[in-house]
Design an enzyme around this catalytic site. Structure first.
Site, short mmCIF file in Angstrom:
data_model
loop_
_atom_site.label_atom_id
_atom_site.label_comp_id
_atom_site.label_asym_id
_atom_site.label_seq_id
_atom_site.Cartn_x
_atom_site.Cartn_y
_atom_site.Cartn_z
N LYS A 137 0.83 -1.21 0.00
CA LYS A 137 0.00 0.00 0.00
C LYS A 137 0.87 1.27 0.00
O LYS A 137 0.44 2.31 -0.47
CB LYS A 137 -0.93 0.01 1.22
CG LYS A 137 -1.86 -1.19 1.35
CD LYS A 137 -2.81 -1.33 0.19
CE LYS A 137 -3.98 -2.26 0.48
NZ LYS A 137 -3.60 -3.68 0.64
C1 LIG Z 1 -4.26 -4.85 0.22
C2 LIG Z 1 -3.43 -6.06 0.16
C3 LIG Z 1 -3.69 -7.08 -0.78
C4 LIG Z 1 -4.83 -7.00 -1.75
O1 LIG Z 1 -4.67 -5.98 -2.71
P1 LIG Z 1 -5.92 -5.46 -3.54
O2 LIG Z 1 -5.41 -4.32 -4.33
O3 LIG Z 1 -6.94 -5.02 -2.50
O4 LIG Z 1 -6.44 -6.58 -4.35
C5 LIG Z 1 -2.83 -8.17 -0.81
N1 LIG Z 1 -1.82 -8.29 0.06
C6 LIG Z 1 -1.55 -7.35 0.98
C7 LIG Z 1 -0.43 -7.55 1.93
C8 LIG Z 1 -2.34 -6.20 1.07
O5 LIG Z 1 -2.07 -5.26 1.99
#
Ligand SMILES: *Cc1c(COP(=O)(O)O)cnc(C)c1O
Length: 493
Positions: free
Chosen positions: A110
């Site tokens: 993120k």
């Molecule tokens: C948010 C997240 C995901 C999923 O990603 P999306 O874009 O919501 O599909 C997968 N792994 C981790 C560690 C995340 O923080």
């Protein structure tokens, strides 16, 4: 480049307006009217830094930002907050290349978008002469919350309110959030799951009465969730970067296709890969990996999206999601960019918890492959990869690793493959360590951190050191139906 709502063909905005608003008027998402082609050839990209690549990609989408504005945003985002100059390094283990997207401030992918979003948003506010303070309202399955808090803490003219499922995140994720400093930060645990948090937030966005009260008090909402196009666009960058670096390292020939495997929850990360493919990047298959909440696997298999099922708490909590918001952007596209058709399907989702796409639409999903990993398979692959190579992956990345093996078995496809590695194993220490050996389960969380350092020979990240002894600053817990009153209380309205 203009952006349209997936639910209303008449709502068109500029990139900066789309970033400011987050969500379109009637719950729709903003999508670019067309996907631009990459202008710079791969040979040139191969020699570019992450920051230079980011500029080449993002300028094509954010056309109302000046060169200076965009370059400033990029410079302020991808700096020493990342613990490696490469920003997103590739690591080979077994026969896959892991694209490590967790070298930012909060050690999950993120950070790739949320370290730039505050800069994009502030720039967008200035361009559009916004006088209100911007209130970032965010639902998190664990990682967005901390990354957004870190990005927006003490940013002038903003407040940030984060809702997380109180019993649905890892102990380290929770500790990261509730120790967040900054006078403009608010963190709330809800007695509910991520879908309920996300639905509650979306309701506040489309509540006209609330918008009026906010306006009167000098506030307006925006979103740090991947429904904001300002999250998606920066996520396209690392697929382009990864391809160019694969070519540079001689792992693939220029022009050769590369598959990507993405551990998926809200469908934001894989949608960014889809956009990258549509820009002309030679991506082959888009392999969508789910945990036991396998609503997307079922969708790709049957063409029916059905969220009427039990919500399962897994060891990959950031993917514990039954309503994958960004899928709407793909549905809109395979419906022929038809807002009316998309709206019908989304209405069905809201009213019946499901919808079915036509055979014609399904035909356009051929580039996607969906599968899922059980909890046992997820733990087993962490151990297998550690035993064979010494490399330790987190639980979300492990879901992708399992699905990649299933894909290889199903298809015999030998194309080179990049797995999006979305979190540091340090964020999910207990699940990771007990996957390697159950004996670790008896030890407290921060002791396991030190054990993980011994096994992985990767230094404990600063993000973990920071929370070892940090005091808890946020203690609010509420029911799902109290979310709005909590927001009002924080804002004093
Ligand atoms: C948010 C997240 C995901 C999923 O990603 P999306 O874009 O919501 O599909 C997968 N792994 C981790 C560690 C995340 O923080």
């Amino acid at each position: 480049m203009l952006y349209s709502s997936t639910r209303n063909a008449d709502e068109k905005v500029t990139a900066s307006q789309a970033i400011l608003k987050g969500l379109a008027e009637n719950g729709g998402l903003f999508v670019p009217d067309s996907i631009p082609s990459l202008e710079v050839p791969v040979e040139k990209l191969a020699d570019m830094s992450y920051q230079e690549t980011a500029y080449e990609v993002m300028k094509l989408f954010l056309t109302d930002f000046t060169e200076e504005e965009l370059k400033n945003c990029i410079k302020n985002a991808y700096d020493s907050k990342f613990d490696t100059e490469e920003i997103a390094p590739l690591v080979k283990a077994q026969d896959a290349y892991y694209l490590e997207l967790f070298h930012g401030a909060t050690i999950a992918f993120k950070d790739m978008a949320l370290s730039i979003l505050p800069h994009l948003l502030i720039t967008a506010a200035r361009k559009n002469e916004v006088k209100n303070d911007i209130v970032i309202l965010t639902a998190t399955s664990g990682d967005t919350g901390k990354a957004a808090l870190a990005g927006f803490a003490d940013v002038k003219g903003t407040k940030i309110i984060v809702f997380y499922p109180k019993d649905g995140v890892s102990p380290i994720q929770q500790k990261q959030m509730v120790t967040q400093k900054g006078d403009n930060t608010f963190v709330v645990g809800i007695n509910g799951n991520f879908d309920q948090a996300q639905t509650g937030v979306k309701q506040m966005f489309s509540d006209k009465a609330l918008a009026k009260e906010m306006e009167a008090a000098g506030y307006q909402f925006s979103s740090a969730n991947s429904i904001n196009i300002g999250r998606l666009v920066p996520q396209i960058v690392y697929y382009v970067y990864a391809y160019a670096k694969m070519v540079k390292a001689g792992n693939i020939q220029n022009g050769e296709t590369m598959n990507v495997v993405v551990p998926t929850g809200n469908f934001g990360n894989i949608l960014a890969a889809f956009y990258a493919k549509n820009m002309g990047l030679p991506i082959g298959k888009l392999i969508c990996a789910s945990n036991e909440n396998k609503v997307l696997y079922d969708f790709f298999t049957t063409g029916e999206y059905d969220k009427n099922r039990d919500f399962i708490l897994t060891s990959s909590p950031s993917m514990d999601i039954l309503i994958s918001s960004n899928l709407e952007r793909l549905i809109y596209r395979i419906a022929g960019n038809d807002a009316k058709k998309n709206q019908e399907l989304m209405k069905s989702l809201q009213e019946n918890g499901k919808y079915e796409i036509t055979a014609e639409m399904k035909e356009q999903l051929k580039d996607f492959y969906g599968n899922y990993a059980s909890e046992a398979e997820t733990a087993a692959i962490i151990k297998e990869i550690y035993d064979e190579t010494g490399y330790i992956i987190d639980t979300h990345t492990a879901v992708a690793a399992v699905v990649y093996k299933k894909y290889q078995k199903d298809t015999k496809d030998v194309a080179k493959t990049v797995i999006a590695s979305t979190a540091s194993p340090y964020k999910f220490t207990r699940s990771v360590m007990t996957a390697i050996d159950e004996k670790y389960d008896s030890q407290p969380d921060f002791e396991l951190v030190d054990e993980l350092e011994k096994l992985s020979k990767v230094k404990v990240p600063q993000a973990i050191e920071d929370i070892r002894t940090a005091p808890v600053l946020h203690k609010t817990v509420c029911e799902v139906n109290e979310m709005q009153s909590v927001v009002k209380k924080f804002l004093g309205i």
